[in-house]
Every structure is written in structure tokens, then in C-alpha cells.
Design an enzyme around this catalytic site. Structure first.
Site, PDB file in Angstrom:
ATOM      1  N   ARG A  95       0.847  -1.184   0.000  1.00 58.95           N
ATOM      2  CA  ARG A  95       0.000   0.000   0.000  1.00 58.95           C
ATOM      3  C   ARG A  95       0.881   1.231   0.000  1.00 58.95           C
ATOM      4  O   ARG A  95       1.971   1.247   0.573  1.00 58.95           O
ATOM      5  CB  ARG A  95      -0.910   0.037   1.248  1.00 58.95           C
ATOM      6  CG  ARG A  95      -2.134  -0.863   1.164  1.00 58.95           C
ATOM      7  CD  ARG A  95      -3.156  -0.321   0.173  1.00 58.95           C
ATOM      8  NE  ARG A  95      -4.372  -1.122   0.143  1.00 58.95           N
ATOM      9  CZ  ARG A  95      -4.580  -2.129  -0.680  1.00 58.95           C
ATOM     10  NH1 ARG A  95      -3.648  -2.503  -1.521  1.00 58.95           N
ATOM     11  NH2 ARG A  95      -5.728  -2.773  -0.663  1.00 58.95           N
ATOM     12  N   GLU A  99      -2.128   8.149  -3.960  1.00 55.40           N
ATOM     13  CA  GLU A  99      -2.475   7.770  -5.334  1.00 55.40           C
ATOM     14  C   GLU A  99      -3.934   8.102  -5.626  1.00 55.40           C
ATOM     15  O   GLU A  99      -4.766   8.109  -4.710  1.00 55.40           O
ATOM     16  CB  GLU A  99      -2.198   6.274  -5.569  1.00 55.40           C
ATOM     17  CG  GLU A  99      -2.988   5.327  -4.685  1.00 55.40           C
ATOM     18  CD  GLU A  99      -2.602   3.869  -4.923  1.00 55.40           C
ATOM     19  OE1 GLU A  99      -3.537   3.089  -5.200  1.00 55.40           O
ATOM     20  OE2 GLU A  99      -1.402   3.511  -4.818  1.00 55.40           O
ATOM     21  N   HIS A 144      -0.918   0.600  -9.671  1.00 50.14           N
ATOM     22  CA  HIS A 144      -1.681  -0.238  -8.738  1.00 50.14           C
ATOM     23  C   HIS A 144      -2.413  -1.360  -9.487  1.00 50.14           C
ATOM     24  O   HIS A 144      -3.639  -1.490  -9.417  1.00 50.14           O
ATOM     25  CB  HIS A 144      -2.669   0.608  -7.936  1.00 50.14           C
ATOM     26  CG  HIS A 144      -3.069  -0.035  -6.632  1.00 50.14           C
ATOM     27  ND1 HIS A 144      -3.388   0.690  -5.515  1.00 50.14           N
ATOM     28  CD2 HIS A 144      -3.200  -1.343  -6.270  1.00 50.14           C
ATOM     29  CE1 HIS A 144      -3.708  -0.136  -4.526  1.00 50.14           C
ATOM     30  NE2 HIS A 144      -3.597  -1.377  -4.966  1.00 50.14           N
TER      31      HIS A 144
END
Length: 332
Positions: free
Chosen positions: A245, A274, A292
Site C-alpha cells: 500500500r 495515489e 496499482h
């Protein structure tokens, strides 16, 4: 659970998902689907949740105490992601709201990607591709984009859960990599031994790893677990890969470490804040950046969405949600 009004329960699907999953959900729910895949603000999410009995979320929709208080009809919050730091599970439990995530189904796909990202980082693949695409390749050189070996080098895993163990298997069994790891607790011997894995304290892990892969869950405690001080303990030839993460790594400190040669390279699939990326990371050549996508194979993303649907359907049809985070709310 029964809907709060007569008729079928109302479900908000907060992001665009596969038509086959929506079709399954429509058999049980009155579905409002964000087909345009808009990214809603917190206020917009609250507005759209009014009158909803359940919500299907990803990692981007905050379901916190304030959202729950503003949406008192809500009975289930089901995510298609494995990480659930966007969901306040204790607050859900207090209000009798089922929360669920989607573990296990993405383990192997994410491990594939994590290992691939680590290899691309070590062997400078994207850096060399950019060089070629710019038309700069006009001769061969003995040291042209010479990176770091992967086979036989020490693989360090920070966070040895399911995904960490799957990455360790790829390294140990496929590439002959000695495996060291740090976790809050040691693995059982029967899990360590097939991999030859050794538990180390965090500082020793940082010092010994040739390739460090981060697979920690995000929490307040893991925020900036890797910052300037930790990077300074790594080998100057080491690489860092983060498929966990954003926020676990201090991106600004990492960019500086890459610029100054504190470590050799980094591969990042997740970022603090993000989809925004720290601008300094965009200016350094020795970093591989992906948006991601570690779990983004079609079979796996479909399985993740279907698992969220399984939890929702079970919750409202008297079944047992397979991956509930707070199953006790079903018995209260």
C-alpha cells in the site's frame, strides 16, 4: 439480514465492475451501478448512499464513522479488495453493519506481479526500454544497463503473509534465492523450512536483503515503515519493491535515496496519495512505476468481484458470508 423497506434490498456499486457480476447482483438487489466509473468525493458518496442497504466498494471509497452515521440504513459494506484500511471495521461492528473483503483469490496473481516488478527493477527493464524508444541505441557497450542479478541473491520480505510467502516460494524454488523475512511473529517451522526462510529483525533484514519486497498491510503503525533512516541501512546495490500500500514507504525519501545512490533501484505499484505520484519519483530514471495493477489479471479481478458479490448475497439471503471481517454482527 432483511432489507429495511419492503421489496428487494438496494445496493450501490461504487465503481464500474464486470457485467457478469452486476447481472448476478441484479438477481438479488435493486442495483445502482457507477457504470461511468466516476471517482466520487466523500460528500458525493454519502449522497448516493442515502436509502441504500448495502454498498460494493474497492479501496478508494472511505467508509468511516462519519459516513456510517450519515447512512443509517446501511447494513453491509463489501469490498472486492484484500486491503480494507478504507473501511472502519470497528465502527461497522458498533452499528451492526457487515464488512467484508476479498482475500486469497488474488494471492498468486499479486505474487506473480510482485516478482515480475522486482525483476524489472533489478534488470533495469523499463529504463532500457525508454532508452530504446527514444532512438538512443546506436551501439552495444559492455556495461549498458547492467543491473543486479536476481538468481542466488538474498530475497528480503517485509510482511510474510499469504502474498509474501507466495513471492518467497517463487524466489526460493524458482531462482535459488536465500529468503529472509520480518514479520510481527515468526512463521511456523513447517512454513519456513520448505523455503529455507529465516526470520530477522527489521534492521538485519534491511542490511542483508539484495532485493527487498514490501507486502505489509497498511495501518497507522506501518505508515512510513520505510523512510530515510531505513533506506540508509540497505546495500547501495539493493532494490526495493512495494506491492503493498502507498504510505508504507516515504515516497519523498525514496526519491532522494534513488537520486543519491543510497540504493540501486525501486519498483512501485502503490503510492502515497495515489493516483497522484510524488513528482520527484517521476524525475528519477532508476524506478519502475505501475498504476496499482498487481492483482490485475482478468480471471483474478473477476474472482475478486464475485467474492464481494458472494458476501453481499449471503448477507441478505440468510447465508454465511465467506470472508466477513466482523461476522459477529450477523448473530446480534
Amino acid at each position: 439480514m432483511n432489507p429495511s423497506e419492503q421489496g428487494r434490498p438496494r445496493l450501490l456499486v461504487a465503481r464500474a465492475v464486470f457485467p457478469s457480476v452486476i447481472a448476478r447482483l441484479r438477481e438479488h438487489f435493486d442495483v445502482q451501478h457507477n457504470e461511468a466509473d466516476e471517482v466520487w468525493s466523500r460528500a458525493e458518496l454519502i449522497e448516493r448512499l442515502q436509502g441504500m442497504d448495502a454498498v460494493f466498494v474497492t479501496t478508494g471509497e472511505p467508509i468511516d464513522r462519519g459516513v456510517l452515521a450519515a447512512c443509517p440504513q446501511l447494513k453491509a459494506v463489501c469490498s472486492m479488495a484484500v486491503g480494507y484500511n478504507n473501511i472502519d471495521v470497528p465502527a461497522c461492528t458498533e452499528r451492526g453493519v457487515l464488512a467484508s473483503n476479498a482475500p486469497d483469490v488474488l494471492t498468486e496473481t499479486t505474487a506473480d506481479f510482485g516478482f515480475a516488478l522486482m525483476m524489472a527493477t533489478a534488470r533495469r527493464i523499463t529504463e532500457s526500454e525508454r532508452f530504446l524508444r527514444r532512438g538512443e541505441w546506436n551501439k552495444w557497450a559492455v556495461d549498458m544497463f547492467a543491473g543486479q542479478d536476481v538468481h542466488g541473491r538474498t530475497l528480503g520480505i517485509l510482511g510474510m503473509g499469504r502474498i509474501g510467502q507466495a513471492i518467497a516460494r517463487r524466489g526460493a524454488l524458482g531462482f535459488g534465492m536465500p529468503v529472509v523475512y520480518h514479520n510481527r511473529s515468526r512463521l511456523a517451522p513447517e512454513l519456513e523450512q520448505p523455503l529455507g526462510a529465516r526470520w530477522l529483525g527489521k534492521e538485519d533484514l534491511l542490511r542483508q536483503a539484495d532485493h527487498l519486497v514490501i507486502v505489509l498491510p497498511y495501518s497507522a503503525q506501518s505508515h512510513h515503515s520505510i523512510g530515510a533512516a531505513e533506506l540508509a541501512q540497505m546495500k547501495p546495490t539493493a532494490t526495493l519493491t512495494n506491492v503493498a500500500r502507498g504510505g508504507i514507504v516515504d515516497d519523498a525519501a525514496l526519491a532522494q535515496a534513488l537520486k543519491s545512490g543510497v540504493i540501486a533501484a525501486a519498483g512501485l505499484d502503490v503510492f502515497e496519495g495515489e493516483p497522484q505520484v510524488h513528482p520527484d519519483l517521476l524525475d528519477v530514471p532508476n524506478v519502475v512505476l505501475t498504476p496499482h495493477i498487481a492483482s490485475a489479471s482478468l480471471p483474478t479481478r473477476t474472482a475478486m468481484a464475485n467474492l464481494a458479490a458472494d458476501n453481499l448475497i449471503a448477507c441478505f439471503t440468510g447465508g454465511t458470508p465467506p470472508t466477513a471481517l466482523n461476522p459477529q454482527v450477523l448473530t446480534t
